[in-house]
Write a protein that holds these residues in place. Structure first.
Motif, PDB file in Angstrom:
ATOM      1  N   VAL A  20       4.007   6.597 -14.535  1.00 50.39           N
ATOM      2  CA  VAL A  20       3.062   6.937 -13.464  1.00 50.39           C
ATOM      3  C   VAL A  20       3.763   6.808 -12.116  1.00 50.39           C
ATOM      4  O   VAL A  20       4.421   5.801 -11.838  1.00 50.39           O
ATOM      5  CB  VAL A  20       1.820   6.024 -13.508  1.00 50.39           C
ATOM      6  CG1 VAL A  20       0.936   6.242 -12.288  1.00 50.39           C
ATOM      7  CG2 VAL A  20       1.032   6.273 -14.786  1.00 50.39           C
ATOM      8  N   LEU A  21       3.600   7.845 -11.290  1.00 55.04           N
ATOM      9  CA  LEU A  21       4.104   7.865  -9.931  1.00 55.04           C
ATOM     10  C   LEU A  21       2.929   7.657  -8.979  1.00 55.04           C
ATOM     11  O   LEU A  21       1.909   8.340  -9.092  1.00 55.04           O
ATOM     12  CB  LEU A  21       4.772   9.213  -9.636  1.00 55.04           C
ATOM     13  CG  LEU A  21       5.373   9.376  -8.250  1.00 55.04           C
ATOM     14  CD1 LEU A  21       6.671   8.566  -8.160  1.00 55.04           C
ATOM     15  CD2 LEU A  21       5.652  10.839  -7.961  1.00 55.04           C
ATOM     16  N   LYS A  22       3.078   6.716  -8.056  1.00 54.05           N
ATOM     17  CA  LYS A  22       2.068   6.474  -7.014  1.00 54.05           C
ATOM     18  C   LYS A  22       2.573   7.154  -5.744  1.00 54.05           C
ATOM     19  O   LYS A  22       3.712   6.944  -5.326  1.00 54.05           O
ATOM     20  CB  LYS A  22       1.929   4.970  -6.787  1.00 54.05           C
ATOM     21  CG  LYS A  22       0.961   4.580  -5.715  1.00 54.05           C
ATOM     22  CD  LYS A  22       0.947   3.046  -5.617  1.00 54.05           C
ATOM     23  CE  LYS A  22       0.053   2.552  -4.534  1.00 54.05           C
ATOM     24  NZ  LYS A  22       0.084   1.072  -4.471  1.00 54.05           N
ATOM     25  N   PHE A  23       1.735   7.995  -5.138  1.00 50.57           N
ATOM     26  CA  PHE A  23       2.143   8.724  -3.947  1.00 50.57           C
ATOM     27  C   PHE A  23       0.988   8.781  -2.952  1.00 50.57           C
ATOM     28  O   PHE A  23      -0.142   8.408  -3.266  1.00 50.57           O
ATOM     29  CB  PHE A  23       2.627  10.132  -4.298  1.00 50.57           C
ATOM     30  CG  PHE A  23       1.540  11.024  -4.845  1.00 50.57           C
ATOM     31  CD1 PHE A  23       0.893  11.932  -4.027  1.00 50.57           C
ATOM     32  CD2 PHE A  23       1.163  10.951  -6.179  1.00 50.57           C
ATOM     33  CE1 PHE A  23      -0.115  12.753  -4.525  1.00 50.57           C
ATOM     34  CE2 PHE A  23       0.163  11.768  -6.687  1.00 50.57           C
ATOM     35  CZ  PHE A  23      -0.477  12.669  -5.860  1.00 50.57           C
ATOM     36  N   VAL A  24       1.267   9.230  -1.749  1.00 49.98           N
ATOM     37  CA  VAL A  24       0.254   9.358  -0.702  1.00 49.98           C
ATOM     38  C   VAL A  24      -0.058  10.839  -0.532  1.00 49.98           C
ATOM     39  O   VAL A  24       0.852  11.651  -0.335  1.00 49.98           O
ATOM     40  CB  VAL A  24       0.752   8.742   0.624  1.00 49.98           C
ATOM     41  CG1 VAL A  24      -0.279   8.927   1.723  1.00 49.98           C
ATOM     42  CG2 VAL A  24       1.079   7.270   0.431  1.00 49.98           C
ATOM     43  N   ASP A  25      -1.350  11.197  -0.610  1.00 49.22           N
ATOM     44  CA  ASP A  25      -1.743  12.603  -0.486  1.00 49.22           C
ATOM     45  C   ASP A  25      -1.805  13.039   0.975  1.00 49.22           C
ATOM     46  O   ASP A  25      -1.508  12.259   1.883  1.00 49.22           O
ATOM     47  CB  ASP A  25      -3.051  12.882  -1.231  1.00 49.22           C
ATOM     48  CG  ASP A  25      -4.268  12.229  -0.603  1.00 49.22           C
ATOM     49  OD1 ASP A  25      -4.195  11.756   0.556  1.00 49.22           O
ATOM     50  OD2 ASP A  25      -5.322  12.191  -1.273  1.00 49.22           O
ATOM     51  N   ASP A  26      -2.188  14.295   1.210  1.00 45.05           N
ATOM     52  CA  ASP A  26      -2.219  14.874   2.556  1.00 45.05           C
ATOM     53  C   ASP A  26      -3.158  14.145   3.511  1.00 45.05           C
ATOM     54  O   ASP A  26      -2.965  14.175   4.722  1.00 45.05           O
ATOM     55  CB  ASP A  26      -2.634  16.352   2.492  1.00 45.05           C
ATOM     56  CG  ASP A  26      -1.611  17.198   1.781  1.00 45.05           C
ATOM     57  OD1 ASP A  26      -0.480  16.715   1.568  1.00 45.05           O
ATOM     58  OD2 ASP A  26      -1.932  18.340   1.434  1.00 45.05           O
ATOM     59  N   GLN A  27      -4.193  13.502   2.979  1.00 47.56           N
ATOM     60  CA  GLN A  27      -5.142  12.778   3.821  1.00 47.56           C
ATOM     61  C   GLN A  27      -4.793  11.295   3.954  1.00 47.56           C
ATOM     62  O   GLN A  27      -5.561  10.514   4.508  1.00 47.56           O
ATOM     63  CB  GLN A  27      -6.568  12.900   3.271  1.00 47.56           C
ATOM     64  CG  GLN A  27      -7.181  14.280   3.466  1.00 47.56           C
ATOM     65  CD  GLN A  27      -6.835  15.221   2.324  1.00 47.56           C
ATOM     66  OE1 GLN A  27      -6.738  14.800   1.182  1.00 47.56           O
ATOM     67  NE2 GLN A  27      -6.640  16.485   2.629  1.00 47.56           N
ATOM     68  N   GLY A  28      -3.667  10.884   3.417  1.00 49.80           N
ATOM     69  CA  GLY A  28      -3.233   9.498   3.533  1.00 49.80           C
ATOM     70  C   GLY A  28      -3.749   8.587   2.435  1.00 49.80           C
ATOM     71  O   GLY A  28      -3.541   7.383   2.487  1.00 49.80           O
TER      72      GLY A  28
END
Length: 96
Positions: free
Chosen positions: A36-44
């Motif tokens: 699993v990769l944890k990332f930040v989307d376009d809205q933060g």
């Protein structure tokens, strides 16, 4: 029809499953691991996405990392049919 690959995503490694291995119908050995990769989307907002790494080199790369490690994953979607049901996988083809 040409299948386009998705641009690499960057984030932190959140979770690694235990590697699986076996032998194909053609007698070839294989190994695979989900992570699993944890990332930040376009809205933060924080998001999580499940990938599959297939093959010794990719599995070893993921398994040598600890959760929290920043990684970049290039991936492509894949689907297959088995016993009348369809399954989807996000295949990590390059991990750095």
């Amino acid at each position: 029809m040409k299948v386009n690959k998705v641009a690499p995503w960057e984030g932190r490694l959140e979770w690694i499953d235990n590697p699986r291995n076996g032998t194909s119908k053609k007698g070839r050995a294989w190994t695979s691991v989900d992570f699993v990769l944890k990332f930040v989307d376009d809205q933060g907002g924080e998001r999580f996405i499940l990938f599959n790494a297939f093959g010794d080199e990719k599995v070893n790369t993921i398994c040598s990392c600890k959760p929290g490690t920043k990684i970049r994953v290039a991936w492509r979607p894949d689907a297959r049919e088995y016993n009348g049901r369809w399954f989807c996988t996000l295949e990590a083809y390059d991990i750095a």
